[in-house]
Design a protein around this motif. Structure first.
Motif, PDB file in Angstrom:
ATOM      1  N   GLU A 255       0.830  -1.205   0.000  1.00  0.00           N
ATOM      2  CA  GLU A 255       0.000   0.000   0.000  1.00  0.00           C
ATOM      3  C   GLU A 255       0.867   1.259   0.000  1.00  0.00           C
ATOM      4  N   THR A 256       1.973   1.210   0.757  1.00  0.00           N
ATOM      5  CA  THR A 256       2.885   2.351   0.785  1.00  0.00           C
ATOM      6  C   THR A 256       3.505   2.587  -0.580  1.00  0.00           C
ATOM      7  N   GLU A 257       3.918   1.500  -1.234  1.00  0.00           N
ATOM      8  CA  GLU A 257       4.537   1.641  -2.554  1.00  0.00           C
ATOM      9  C   GLU A 257       3.566   2.217  -3.570  1.00  0.00           C
ATOM     10  N   ARG A 258       2.317   1.779  -3.529  1.00  0.00           N
ATOM     11  CA  ARG A 258       1.324   2.304  -4.472  1.00  0.00           C
ATOM     12  C   ARG A 258       1.043   3.782  -4.197  1.00  0.00           C
ATOM     13  N   ARG A 259       0.932   4.128  -2.912  1.00  0.00           N
ATOM     14  CA  ARG A 259       0.674   5.525  -2.559  1.00  0.00           C
ATOM     15  C   ARG A 259       1.822   6.420  -2.986  1.00  0.00           C
TER      16      ARG A 259
END
Length: 289
Positions: A255-259
């Motif tokens: 989720e962090t990488e996508r954000r």
């Protein structure tokens, strides 16, 4: 040179049971040190020195050190163990955050306490510990202003009035400020002076409103809203690309990488860079500029 007055007369002395007179003198002796500060921190200290009747910037800095040492343990953990986003250096080169030196005297026992805090909290240096203290109390002032218009001025007065109820210098300074405001309101001055608390839009450097009107930036994609700015202060967020920020949001690694992939596209655009410069000038320390 003695610093026994005026601040030693107002604050409790450190415990010195059984100490020899020579040890007592050593603990109370002044220590001259060079403190690298962010420019906004030094300007704030200089402004508050005049505004609240301190003898010099040294005494103003010592007042903040006294305040932080007098905080309950829970507050001390908040000050020194929780990272804040004010002047965040995540991903920045050293040259992008130039500091200014303040040569100031503190009491020897204050320096000892700062060294203990620095070691226990795994802070890089005692100088950084002092910048953390300045950041913390500046953020309390800014938070109060965001929560209620005019609240920052009241919070700042509260901080710099601690243990000074009988200090005539504070009363005299407040009287000068009130007179300056009265003269300005009556139209005797064309513009507020540097010590006036008349309406100002400079993040409080001249005693006025803390920061710009965030409502004017609501349509700007590179700006934080007033609510987001306040939430950042409350949660003590650091950079959006940091592990601490991801943990605060409860994100998984994916989720962090996508954000971050989405955010970086916006952050690295020429338009966003241009807008951040404008916002940095308006918001000062809230935006970490």
């Amino acid at each position: 040179m003695s610093m026994r007055l005026p601040d030693l007369a107002r604050w409790p002395l450190p415990p010195m049971d059984g100490a020899r007179s020579a040890d007592t003198v050593a603990v109370l002796a002044p220590v001259t040190h060079t403190w690298p500060l962010m420019p906004i921190q030094l300007k704030w200290l200089e402004r508050c020195t005049t505004k609240y009747g301190f003898d010099n910037v040294d005494e103003t800095l010592r007042h903040l050190i006294y305040l932080s040492n007098a905080e309950p343990n829970a507050n001390k953990r908040l000050i020194f163990r929780i990272k804040r986003c004010l002047h965040c250096h995540v991903g920045a080169r050293a040259s992008q955050h130039v500091k200014v030196d303040l040569v100031a005297q503190v009491h020897a026992f204050q320096m000892q306490w700062l060294n203990v805090v620095t070691d226990k909290c795994d802070i890089k240096s005692v100088e950084k510990s002092v910048r953390i203290i300045c950041d913390y109390y500046q953020s309390r002032v800014k938070q109060a202003e965001l929560e209620e218009e005019g609240g920052g001025v009241g919070k700042e007065l509260e901080l710099f009035s601690v243990r000074r109820a009988e200090d005539p210098r504070l009363a005299e300074a407040l009287a000068r400020n009130a007179a300056a405001n009265t003269n300005y309101d009556a139209g005797e001055n064309d513009a507020p002076n540097s010590t006036s608390t008349a309406a100002s839009n400079d993040t409080g450097r001249n005693g006025g409103k803390m920061g710009c009107d965030l409502k004017n930036l609501a349509s700007n994609p590179a700006a934080c809203s007033a609510e987001e700015t306040l939430e950042a202060i409350r949660r003590c967020q650091v950079g959006r690309g940091s592990t601490s920020y991801a943990e605060a949001r409860g994100e998984s690694r994916e989720e962090t990488e996508r954000r971050r992939e989405k955010e970086l596209k916006v952050e690295e655009s020429d338009e966003a860079k241009k807008e951040r410069k404008l916002i940095g000038k308006a918001l000062g320390s809230v935006m970490g500029m």
